[in-house]
Design a protein around this motif. Sequence first.
Motif, PDB file in Angstrom:
ATOM      1  N   MET A   1       0.837  -1.169   0.000  1.00  0.00           N
ATOM      2  CA  MET A   1       0.000   0.000   0.000  1.00  0.00           C
ATOM      3  C   MET A   1       0.892   1.246   0.000  1.00  0.00           C
ATOM      4  O   MET A   1       2.092   1.168   0.046  1.00  0.00           O
ATOM      5  N   ASN A   2       0.243   2.390   0.046  1.00  0.00           N
ATOM      6  CA  ASN A   2       1.006   3.635   0.019  1.00  0.00           C
ATOM      7  C   ASN A   2       0.411   4.650   0.995  1.00  0.00           C
ATOM      8  O   ASN A   2      -0.557   4.369   1.697  1.00  0.00           O
ATOM      9  N   HIS A   4      -1.293   7.366   0.461  1.00  0.00           N
ATOM     10  CA  HIS A   4      -2.663   7.741   0.132  1.00  0.00           C
ATOM     11  C   HIS A   4      -3.655   6.714   0.705  1.00  0.00           C
ATOM     12  O   HIS A   4      -4.676   7.090   1.294  1.00  0.00           O
ATOM     13  N   HIS A   5      -3.349   5.443   0.541  1.00  0.00           N
ATOM     14  CA  HIS A   5      -4.215   4.384   1.077  1.00  0.00           C
ATOM     15  C   HIS A   5      -4.278   4.462   2.598  1.00  0.00           C
ATOM     16  O   HIS A   5      -5.353   4.361   3.201  1.00  0.00           O
ATOM     17  N   VAL A   9      -7.685   5.059   4.877  1.00  0.00           N
ATOM     18  CA  VAL A   9      -8.109   4.126   5.928  1.00  0.00           C
ATOM     19  C   VAL A   9      -8.207   4.845   7.269  1.00  0.00           C
ATOM     20  O   VAL A   9      -9.188   4.677   8.006  1.00  0.00           O
TER      21      VAL A   9
END
Length: 63
Positions: A1-2, A4-5, A9
Motif C-alpha cells: 500500500m502507500n 494515500h491508502h 483508511v
Amino acid sequence: MNEHHLRAVLDRYVTHYNHRRPHRALQLAPPRPDHPVPQPAHTSIRRRPVLDGLINEYEPTAA
C-alpha cells in the motif's frame, strides 16, 4: 500500500470513532453522532462492515 491508502483508511477509522461508535460514558451514544441515535425499541439489527470488516457497525431496522 502507500501513503494515500493509509490516509484514506485512517480517515475512515476516525470518522467511525468520532461519529458512530458507542461510548460507555455517554450511555452507548456516539460522541458526535452524524445521524439521529435510534431508540432501542427495534427488534432486529443489521451489521454493516467498515474497512473490509475490520470494524462492524450495527444499525437497528424496523421489524
